[in-house]
Design an enzyme around this catalytic site. Structure first.
Site, PDB file in Angstrom:
ATOM      1  N   ASN A 141     -12.267  -1.015  -1.191  1.00 57.96           N
ATOM      2  CA  ASN A 141     -11.586  -1.645  -0.054  1.00 57.96           C
ATOM      3  C   ASN A 141     -12.279  -1.242   1.246  1.00 57.96           C
ATOM      4  OD1 ASN A 141      -9.125  -2.727   1.561  1.00 57.96           O
ATOM      5  ND2 ASN A 141      -9.275  -0.592   2.230  1.00 57.96           N
ATOM      6  N   GLU A 142     -12.536  -2.201   2.100  1.00 58.77           N
ATOM      7  CA  GLU A 142     -13.128  -1.929   3.413  1.00 58.77           C
ATOM      8  C   GLU A 142     -14.216  -0.864   3.302  1.00 58.77           C
ATOM      9  OE1 GLU A 142     -10.228  -1.448   6.580  1.00 58.77           O
ATOM     10  OE2 GLU A 142      -9.533  -3.491   6.299  1.00 58.77           O
ATOM     11  N   GLU A 148      -6.173  -9.165   3.402  1.00 55.89           N
ATOM     12  CA  GLU A 148      -5.402  -8.460   4.444  1.00 55.89           C
ATOM     13  C   GLU A 148      -5.445  -9.292   5.716  1.00 55.89           C
ATOM     14  OE1 GLU A 148      -5.964  -4.272   5.241  1.00 55.89           O
ATOM     15  OE2 GLU A 148      -6.431  -3.886   3.124  1.00 55.89           O
ATOM     16  N   TYR A 157      -7.149  -9.037  11.224  1.00 57.67           N
ATOM     17  CA  TYR A 157      -5.823  -8.785  11.800  1.00 57.67           C
ATOM     18  C   TYR A 157      -5.708  -9.407  13.186  1.00 57.67           C
ATOM     19  CZ  TYR A 157      -4.533  -5.493   8.121  1.00 57.67           C
ATOM     20  OH  TYR A 157      -4.202  -4.933   6.909  1.00 57.67           O
ATOM     21  N   GLU A 177       0.845  -1.200   0.000  1.00 52.89           N
ATOM     22  CA  GLU A 177       0.000   0.000   0.000  1.00 52.89           C
ATOM     23  C   GLU A 177       0.880   1.249   0.000  1.00 52.89           C
ATOM     24  OE1 GLU A 177      -2.878   0.008   3.170  1.00 52.89           O
ATOM     25  OE2 GLU A 177      -3.831   1.848   2.438  1.00 52.89           O
ATOM     26  N   GLN A 214       2.027  -6.244   5.611  1.00 51.54           N
ATOM     27  CA  GLN A 214       2.204  -5.915   4.223  1.00 51.54           C
ATOM     28  C   GLN A 214       3.586  -6.372   3.767  1.00 51.54           C
ATOM     29  OE1 GLN A 214       1.099  -1.921   3.128  1.00 51.54           O
ATOM     30  NE2 GLN A 214      -0.888  -2.007   4.158  1.00 51.54           N
TER      31      GLN A 214
HETATM   32  O1  AHR Z   1      -3.059  -2.543   6.167  1.00 50.78           O
HETATM   33  C1  AHR Z   1      -3.366  -1.338   6.795  1.00 50.78           C
HETATM   34  C2  AHR Z   1      -4.835  -0.967   6.677  1.00 50.78           C
HETATM   35  O2  AHR Z   1      -5.612  -1.913   7.339  1.00 50.78           O
HETATM   36  C3  AHR Z   1      -5.410  -0.956   5.295  1.00 50.78           C
HETATM   37  O3  AHR Z   1      -5.164   0.229   4.620  1.00 50.78           O
HETATM   38  C4  AHR Z   1      -6.869  -1.124   5.551  1.00 50.78           C
HETATM   39  O4  AHR Z   1      -7.520  -1.745   4.473  1.00 50.78           O
HETATM   40  C5  AHR Z   1      -6.916  -1.916   6.835  1.00 50.78           C
HETATM   41  O5  AHR Z   1      -7.776  -1.365   7.761  1.00 50.78           O
END
Ligand code: AHR
Length: 499
Positions: free
Chosen positions: A172-173, A296, A239, A25, A345
């Site tokens: 995205n999101e 992600e 995450y 990103e 990432q």
């Molecule tokens: O990876 C960091 C961020 O996490 C990304 O930009 C977003 O899609 C997610 O919330």
């Protein structure tokens, strides 16, 4: 002693190489300084791309790379990133540190980076703040071979032939940074935007709809219900954090056993989250036409002291290696339905596989897991089961062992086993059902739970040969796996004369 059974007679599914994908990103030093330094940099580069990074990614056979975001994707206007670099529009990266984005890395540069690495591009379009026309024209610019305003513009900018582009995500999101939408609103918008994403010539797009945040099952349900017939996949984000609340961040290094166990339990949630989303998807798509991709995932800790909080630069320890090993095992085991995953990432951000500092770079423990696991790419997942015991602390329990196994085209059996205990080694006795094998090679990534690589000591954690493993009569394995480590054992089939 823990019993382990691998049944090579039962080939379950093909592990698509894309499960081993990455994500880059415009965030902190991922693109600028990480991937790209510019043609005039003193850091060795080819067309501005760091040579050391390209070589490292080729070694782990990075199959696919997602770009340009993340949250950045929904405020990215691709036309700002093409043409003469000195004339490109400068903008504020409002999501990530409010820094100036000079757009010197755009579509051509991303495609060039993918070409050098030998991976497929995966582009994330802007639905949050972009127009249908803008998204439509991006596809035309990239993939159209004929005479058209966008194809002509591409030619004018130095790229005669169209590129091949398969993977494209529409927003995205969009439940959060991509517009704070409700699933019904997003799904209707998805249908509208996706309609105009054309297949030019023999290029075939694989259209991805924005999927859920973690355990938001309603999002999956509504998107599948409304837009399931229009997409090839939906994407999930999850995450691993270790605080009391999901959003509370904790230290990346210098943690104690409690925070090790929290991390193991939280990361194993991926199994439940993937399984439940798949159940919902199966209800609306019994023929399994829509894949799940996890574009992600990874650890999210405190940033390194003294660094810009908006840059998400964190260190990476043996604990991250376990997180990588466990999640990749989970994706392997779901490879009948999980078509891709992209760790967040690639460089210098979150659970990065590589860190850089000026001209220096280091490979993180996570990188070494990707290196060891690359043999699973394209292989057939086989049936396997391991006996475990429960470890952990109140509220954060997990099994002590976690594994997956596959057979590659040349017949090699690869088993990847994680020992989640930070203190106890595990003695494993494996029964390999099949035609008979001999030990080919074995490797380990391990150390104390908090070990990590620094620019002064970049090789403290690395892949080492693993010797604590014996194979008898072609099928009985005796393995001693140290605490907090990940092991890969590779067996090759016996020749006819040896059977
Ligand atoms: O990876 C960091 C961020 O996490 C990304 O930009 C977003 O899609 C997610 O919330």
């Amino acid at each position: 002693m823990f019993h382990y059974v691998i049944n090579t007679h039962h080939k379950v599914s093909t592990i698509r190489p894309e499960i081993y994908g990455g994500f880059s990103e415009h965030l902190g030093r991922c693109i600028y300084g990480g991937v790209y330094v510019g043609e005039d940099s003193a850091i060795p580069n080819a067309n501005g791309m760091r040579t050391d990074i390209v070589e490292a990614l080729k070694k782990i056979k990075l199959p696919v790379l997602r770009w340009p975001g993340g949250c950045f994707a929904d405020e990215y206007h691709w036309k700002d990133g093409i043409g003469d670099k000195t004339l490109r529009k400068r903008m504020v990266n409002t999501h990530w540190g409010g820094v100036v984005e000079d757009n010197s890395f755009g579509t051509h540069e991303f495609m060039e980076f993918c070409r050098q690495v030998g991976c497929q591009p995966y582009i994330n379009g802007n639905l949050g703040s972009g127009t249908v026309e803008e998204m439509q024209e991006w596809i035309e610019y990239i993939t159209f071979d004929g005479e058209s305003p966008m194809a002509n513009l591409r030619r004018k900018n130095g790229q005669d032939a169209p590129w091949k582009l398969k993977y494209f995500c529409v927003g995205n999101e969009n439940w959060g940074c991509g517009g704070n939408m409700r699933p019904e609103f997003y799904a209707d918008n998805y249908r509208r935007y996706a309609t105009y994403l054309r297949n030019f010539g023999d290029n075939r797009l694989y259209k991805i709809a924005c999927g859920p945040n973690s355990a938001d099952y309603r999002w999956t349900e509504e998107v599948m219900k409304i837009a399931g017939k229009q997409c090839n996949a939906i994407s999930l984000h999850y995450y691993t954090t270790c605080g009391d609340e999901w959003k509370t961040k904790t230290q990346a290094t210098g943690f104690n056993e409690e925070y090790w166990y929290r991390c193991m339990a939280r990361t194993l949630k991926m199994e439940e989250i993937v399984s439940k989303h798949l159940q919902i998807m199966d209800y609306y798509d019994p023929e399994h036409k829509v894949d799940l991709i996890v574009d992600e995932w990874g650890t999210w800790f405190d940033v390194e002291p003294g660094t810009n909080p908006g840059f998400l630069y964190q260190q990476n320890t043996i604990r991250d290696a376990l997180v990588a090993g466990i999640n990749l095992n989970i994706f392997n085991k779901h490879s009948d339905r999980v078509a891709m995953s992209n760790i967040a990432q690639l460089v210098n951000v979150l659970q990065a596989v590589i860190l850089t500092e000026g001209e220096k770079m280091l490979l993180t423990p996570t990188y070494h897991i990707y290196d060891m696991y690359s043999v699973h790419q394209g292989a057939k997942l086989v049936d396997s089961w391991i006996e475990t015991k429960e470890i952990g602390i109140d509220g954060f329990r997990s099994p002590n062992l976690h594994e997956s196994a596959s057979v590659s085209d040349d017949g090699t059996l690869n088993a990847t086993i994680c020992n989640l205990s930070p203190t106890e080694s595990a003695h494993i006795c494996a029964d390999v059902l099949g035609d008979g094998y001999r030990l080919k090679e074995a490797f380990i990534v391990g150390g104390a739970m908090g070990d990590y690589n620094t620019f002064e000591k970049p090789d403290k954690v690395q892949v080492q040969p693993f010797t604590d493993c014996k194979l008898e009569q072609g099928r009985l394995m005796d393995i001693q796996i140290p605490a907090s480590s990940v092991v890969r054992i590779s067996l090759e089939p016996l020749g006819i004369a040896e059977k």
